[in-house]
Write a protein that holds these residues in place. Structure first.
Motif, mmCIF file in Angstrom:
data_model
loop_
_atom_site.group_PDB
_atom_site.id
_atom_site.type_symbol
_atom_site.label_atom_id
_atom_site.label_comp_id
_atom_site.label_asym_id
_atom_site.label_seq_id
_atom_site.Cartn_x
_atom_site.Cartn_y
_atom_site.Cartn_z
ATOM 1 N N LYS A 163 -15.541 -13.607 4.906
ATOM 2 C CA LYS A 163 -16.696 -12.556 4.422
ATOM 3 C C LYS A 163 -16.361 -11.197 4.692
ATOM 4 N N VAL A 164 -15.993 -10.661 5.748
ATOM 5 C CA VAL A 164 -16.014 -9.577 6.259
ATOM 6 C C VAL A 164 -14.771 -9.031 5.461
ATOM 7 N N VAL A 165 -13.581 -9.663 5.230
ATOM 8 C CA VAL A 165 -12.502 -9.057 4.606
ATOM 9 C C VAL A 165 -12.895 -8.716 3.144
ATOM 10 N N GLU A 166 -13.334 -9.961 2.714
ATOM 11 C CA GLU A 166 -13.690 -10.020 1.153
ATOM 12 C C GLU A 166 -14.647 -8.825 0.812
ATOM 13 N N ALA A 167 -15.641 -8.508 1.688
ATOM 14 C CA ALA A 167 -16.619 -7.348 1.317
ATOM 15 C C ALA A 167 -15.797 -6.075 1.523
ATOM 16 N N VAL A 168 -15.090 -5.894 2.381
ATOM 17 C CA VAL A 168 -14.291 -4.375 2.714
ATOM 18 C C VAL A 168 -13.313 -4.396 1.416
ATOM 19 N N LYS A 169 -12.664 -5.571 1.056
ATOM 20 C CA LYS A 169 -11.543 -5.117 -0.077
ATOM 21 C C LYS A 169 -12.253 -5.052 -1.247
ATOM 22 N N GLU A 205 -6.031 -13.671 4.338
ATOM 23 C CA GLU A 205 -5.055 -13.272 3.107
ATOM 24 C C GLU A 205 -5.962 -13.857 1.865
ATOM 25 N N GLU A 206 -6.731 -15.159 1.874
ATOM 26 C CA GLU A 206 -7.606 -15.560 0.706
ATOM 27 C C GLU A 206 -8.636 -14.400 0.265
ATOM 28 N N ALA A 207 -9.150 -13.741 1.373
ATOM 29 C CA ALA A 207 -10.140 -12.889 0.846
ATOM 30 C C ALA A 207 -9.603 -11.476 0.453
ATOM 31 N N GLY A 208 -7.952 -11.356 0.788
ATOM 32 C CA GLY A 208 -7.398 -10.291 -0.223
ATOM 33 C C GLY A 208 -6.889 -9.393 0.766
ATOM 34 N N CYS A 209 -6.843 -9.623 2.111
ATOM 35 C CA CYS A 209 -6.280 -8.570 3.069
ATOM 36 C C CYS A 209 -4.822 -8.143 2.866
ATOM 37 N N ASP A 210 -4.602 -6.907 2.863
ATOM 38 C CA ASP A 210 -3.073 -6.479 2.702
ATOM 39 C C ASP A 210 -2.164 -6.715 3.535
ATOM 40 N N ALA A 211 -2.661 -6.986 4.912
ATOM 41 C CA ALA A 211 -1.832 -6.934 5.942
ATOM 42 C C ALA A 211 -2.528 -7.535 7.240
ATOM 43 N N ILE A 212 -1.827 -8.101 8.226
ATOM 44 C CA ILE A 212 -2.434 -8.745 9.412
ATOM 45 C C ILE A 212 -1.793 -8.257 10.681
ATOM 46 N N THR A 213 -2.525 -7.706 11.402
ATOM 47 C CA THR A 213 -2.299 -7.361 12.685
ATOM 48 C C THR A 213 -2.414 -8.403 13.804
ATOM 49 N N LYS A 230 -10.448 1.230 -1.500
ATOM 50 C CA LYS A 230 -9.319 1.440 -2.403
ATOM 51 C C LYS A 230 -8.136 1.493 -1.475
ATOM 52 N N VAL A 231 -8.421 1.973 -0.150
ATOM 53 C CA VAL A 231 -7.033 1.990 0.721
ATOM 54 C C VAL A 231 -6.657 0.615 1.325
ATOM 55 N N PRO A 232 -5.306 0.347 1.552
ATOM 56 C CA PRO A 232 -5.125 -1.040 2.081
ATOM 57 C C PRO A 232 -5.926 -1.342 3.410
ATOM 58 N N VAL A 233 -6.239 -2.847 3.642
ATOM 59 C CA VAL A 233 -6.821 -3.228 4.561
ATOM 60 C C VAL A 233 -6.099 -4.325 5.506
ATOM 61 N N ALA A 234 -5.987 -4.204 6.635
ATOM 62 C CA ALA A 234 -5.436 -4.873 7.669
ATOM 63 C C ALA A 234 -6.522 -5.803 8.436
ATOM 64 N N ALA A 280 -16.357 1.613 6.410
ATOM 65 C CA ALA A 280 -14.938 1.933 5.750
ATOM 66 C C ALA A 280 -15.332 3.013 4.785
ATOM 67 N N LEU A 281 -16.494 2.812 3.885
ATOM 68 C CA LEU A 281 -16.663 3.671 2.969
ATOM 69 C C LEU A 281 -16.870 5.078 3.305
ATOM 70 N N GLU A 282 -17.091 5.317 4.490
ATOM 71 C CA GLU A 282 -17.351 6.520 5.242
ATOM 72 C C GLU A 282 -15.956 7.295 5.294
ATOM 73 N N VAL A 283 -14.993 6.475 5.793
ATOM 74 C CA VAL A 283 -13.748 7.053 6.361
ATOM 75 C C VAL A 283 -12.570 6.633 5.283
ATOM 76 N N GLN A 284 -12.655 6.184 4.235
ATOM 77 C CA GLN A 284 -11.645 5.641 3.383
ATOM 78 C C GLN A 284 -10.930 6.772 2.958
ATOM 79 N N GLY A 285 -11.396 7.883 2.366
ATOM 80 C CA GLY A 285 -10.834 9.224 1.995
ATOM 81 C C GLY A 285 -10.108 9.825 2.979
#
Ligand code: RRO
Length: 300
Positions: A144-150, A176-184, A154-158, A108-113
């Motif tokens: 754990k995965v969602v929380e860590a990426v969130k 959702e609890e882990a902070g995701c911005d959307a769910i696919t 800085k970009v929205p995470v689904a 995620a950090l490699e590509v978020q920009g």
């Protein structure tokens, strides 16, 4: 009339290219956008290159396709070269996968920009142990995965969920609890298998794979419907969409945007424009002024 704002990402219409289809090069992603998609999602990629499974990796069955590509991708370093070449105006979602929260974060950090949103693939039904649905079938791992990426991003995470669970609401709530911005929802259904009557053996080299296409649409609709009643984040519906009526069904079930994948195999890229033109005509007939007004109408 068709425009949507998905977690701050402005799209000219609610259709998106689903992960896994034509998503490996900038030229194919640019082409999908030129054919009318509102946004594009890449093929899922990982930290290291992955060769994927041997051919055959895909087989047609009545009302669907079974695939086991094997999470094939050239790795994040190489994928970045493609992301640079995608036209600026195109909303781009990077589908990423890994086997641990820290691996997801590294990718995620490699590509978020370079992208507008990140879609966490925790749902491939035939992934190696530790990847894909083995994460998305486990509420704690999902968290754990969602929380860590969130935390890192800085970009929205689904989070892209698997239908291959007893209770998709439980997984969605954790995401959702882990902070995701959307769910696919949903990734392909399975594992599924087709046996060749001539050889008497399974056709796919991996033997089994994920079922997509019209066969899984009713399950995808049910998942979107259930999850809409459970969480407050926007939903992205995917699974068997072939025409505007399918899109309307997903919107009514609770999706704010939709993705198209397998139908490109049957109908070509013209499907994006056709679906959007027909959707617009439907909205005019029915008096809907915006996509938002249709979201969740099947409830209550
Ligand atoms: O690459 C695949 O075989 C694959 C993936 Br990563 C996925 O998420 N879903 C699918 O049906 N196939």
């Amino acid at each position: 009339m068709l425009d949507v704002n998905l977690c701050g990402v402005k799209m000219r219409n609610p259709t998106m290219l689903a992960a896994g289809v034509l998503g490996i090069t900038a030229s194919s992603l640019n082409r999908v956008y030129h054919h009318g998609a509102g946004a594009v999602v890449t093929k899922s990629f990982s930290l290291e290159p992955n060769m994927g499974y041997k051919n055959p990796t895909i087989v047609e069955v009545p009302y669907g396709l079974i695939n086991a590509m094997g999470l094939s991708n050239p790795g994040v370093e190489s994928f970045k070269e493609e992301l640079y070449k995608i036209e600026d105006r195109i909303p781009v979602v990077a589908s990423i996968y890994g086997s641990s929260p820290s691996e997801f974060v590294k990718v995620a950090l490699e590509v978020q920009g370079l992208v507008d949103m990140i879609e966490l693939n925790i749902s491939c039904p035939h992934a190696m142990e530790g990847y894909g649905a083995t994460i998305g079938q486990d509420p704690q791992l999902t968290f754990k995965v969602v929380e860590a990426v969130k935390e890192a991003c800085k970009v929205p995470v689904a989070a892209k969920l698997t239908p291959n669970v007893t209770d998709i609401k439980e997984i969605a709530l954790k995401a959702e609890e882990a902070g995701c911005d959307a769910i696919t929802l949903i990734n392909s259904l399975g594992p599924a298998m087709k046996i060749d009557l001539k050889t008497g053996k399974p056709i796919l080299s991996n033997k089994f794979g994920g079922l997509s296409g019209p066969a899984i649409k009713p399950i995808a609709i049910r998942c979107v419907y259930e999850v809409y009643e459970t969480v407050d984040v926007p939903l992205i519906g995917v699974g068997g969409i072939t025409d505007y009526k399918d899109v309307v069904e997903f919107l009514y079930a609770g999706a704010s945007a939709i993705q198209i994948g397998s139908a490109i195999f049957y109908h070509g890229l013209g499907i994006f424009k056709k679906v959007c033109d027909d959707l617009k005509a439907f909205m005019k007939r029915e008096g809907f002024k915006s996509i938002n007004k249709m979201v969740g109408l099947a409830h209550g």
